[in-house]
Design an enzyme around this catalytic site. Structure first.
Site, mmCIF file in Angstrom:
data_model
loop_
_atom_site.group_PDB
_atom_site.id
_atom_site.type_symbol
_atom_site.label_atom_id
_atom_site.label_comp_id
_atom_site.label_asym_id
_atom_site.label_seq_id
_atom_site.Cartn_x
_atom_site.Cartn_y
_atom_site.Cartn_z
ATOM 1 N N GLY A 171 0.841 -1.186 0.000
ATOM 2 C CA GLY A 171 0.000 0.000 0.000
ATOM 3 C C GLY A 171 0.876 1.236 0.000
ATOM 4 O O GLY A 171 1.273 1.728 1.058
ATOM 5 N N LYS A 209 -3.569 8.506 19.681
ATOM 6 C CA LYS A 209 -3.849 9.028 18.349
ATOM 7 C C LYS A 209 -5.330 8.944 18.029
ATOM 8 O O LYS A 209 -5.905 9.876 17.445
ATOM 9 C CB LYS A 209 -3.041 8.292 17.287
ATOM 10 C CG LYS A 209 -3.252 8.932 15.910
ATOM 11 C CD LYS A 209 -2.411 8.359 14.814
ATOM 12 C CE LYS A 209 -2.674 9.123 13.505
ATOM 13 N NZ LYS A 209 -1.974 8.525 12.348
ATOM 14 N N ASN A 232 -7.788 11.930 16.925
ATOM 15 C CA ASN A 232 -8.589 11.869 15.700
ATOM 16 C C ASN A 232 -10.068 12.119 15.980
ATOM 17 O O ASN A 232 -10.764 12.784 15.199
ATOM 18 C CB ASN A 232 -8.428 10.499 15.030
ATOM 19 C CG ASN A 232 -7.080 10.304 14.382
ATOM 20 O OD1 ASN A 232 -6.375 11.258 14.106
ATOM 21 N ND2 ASN A 232 -6.698 9.064 14.145
#
Length: 328
Positions: free
Chosen positions: A7, A206, A210
């Site tokens: 990816g 995190k 977010n």
């Protein structure tokens, strides 16, 4: 070190280019126009200070690459079933697989301890595809802190946050030779990196950040700072942070967030979160890893999350209307 980045989008492309420049034998799995551009022109990364071009082996067929020392999976959560179906040719007897991804990872309860040890997350790993194809014993947890984008095929742009870099941790909290070797490869490539013994706590840190703005960004289709121009929205952000912090505590991690500092950062942040970028680009949205699974954990632990419940419910309606979310 033989490294395959599975990816090579905004996160994976950034890491792959620097790792290649650092002397590692790097390959990438990509697709479509992005793959064609990497093959034709190399993988280009633009930072505020520089522009680098890395020549890497690029393919959409992992069988062309062979076994690796480490695979870095940098796809969005909705693409994980495809990873599970095609990653086998990259895995040798000692290959580790790092997952620097957003939200709750599929391996979360591996080597967790307590009564939840080994619990599966079917929303994130349908039919235990990753559990069986990769194996939780190969997994290295990761948190990628910078913000990146793909302004055009073959080009990755670093937007903010290069200083904190990437954090890796073993699910059982130990420091192993394989994670030290991965960190050494990052350091040799001038990629900021840290090894921690509490990777789940960093995942919650995190995720909580977010949640402070991401849902409102999706619903307003605006960058973070635009969602903090109204007093009611700032208050909504504070409530979301409080709920997320309470959930993390219930899961065993005291975050001690400086809420007003986070609000101050959000009022200046021009970034469009990745889930908003996915909505605007018509890509599947990683709602389950970021929202559904954490809220399932909240129900399991008896933590009330009325603000997040409302925001996430509206996001799901918006995503389904756009054809970008099909709940598991």
């Amino acid at each position: 070190m033989r490294v395959c980045v599975f990816g090579a989008g905004s996160v994976g492309g950034y890491l792959a280019a620097f790792l290649a420049k650092g002397g590692n034998d790097v390959s990438v799995v990509a697709r479509g126009a992005h793959l064609a551009a990497i093959r034709a022109n190399g993988l280009i990364v633009e930072t505020p200070d520089d522009r680098i071009t890395a020549i890497v082996a690029a393919t959409d067929d992992p069988t062309e690459l062979g076994a690796q020392d480490v695979v870095i999976v940098a796809v969005k959560a909705p693409a994980l079933p495809a990873v599970a179906a095609t990653i086998a040719p990259l895995l040798g007897p000692n290959t580790s697989v790092a997952f620097p991804m957003n939200g709750i990872p599929w391996w979360y309860f591996h080597a967790h301890g307590g009564e939840q040890n080994g619990r599966r997350l079917p929303r994130l790993d349908p039919n235990d595809a990753l559990w069986n194809a990769v194996g939780p014993q190969r997994a290295i947890g990761g948190v990628f802190w910078p913000a990146c984008s793909v302004p055009q095929p073959g080009v990755v742009r670093l937007l903010t946050g290069s200083g904190r870099g990437t954090t890796f941790g073993e699910p059982d909290g130990t420091t192993t030779p394989r994670i030290e070797a991965l960190a050494d490869a990052f350091r040799a490539s001038h990629l900021p990196v840290a090894i921690v013994d509490n990777i789940r706590e960093l995942i919650w840190q995190k995720l909580t950040f977010n949640l402070s703005a991401g849902p409102m960004c999706v619903l307003t289709q605006s960058p973070v700072r635009a969602t903090h121009t109204e007093a009611a929205l700032i208050d909504c952000s504070r409530h979301a942070l409080a709920e997320a912090e309470a959930l993390a505590l219930a899961m065993g991690y005291r975050l001690d967030l400086d809420v007003e500092r986070i609000v101050a950062i959000n009022t200046q942040l021009a970034h469009r979160p990745s889930i908003l970028q996915d909505l605007e680009a018509g890509r599947p949205m990683e709602i389950d890893a970021l929202y559904s699974v954490p809220l399932e954990m909240a129900r399991l632990m008896g933590v009330p999350t009325p603000t997040l419940d409302l925001l996430v419910s509206m996001i799901k309606v918006r995503a389904r209307a756009a054809g970008l979310y099909s709940p598991a």
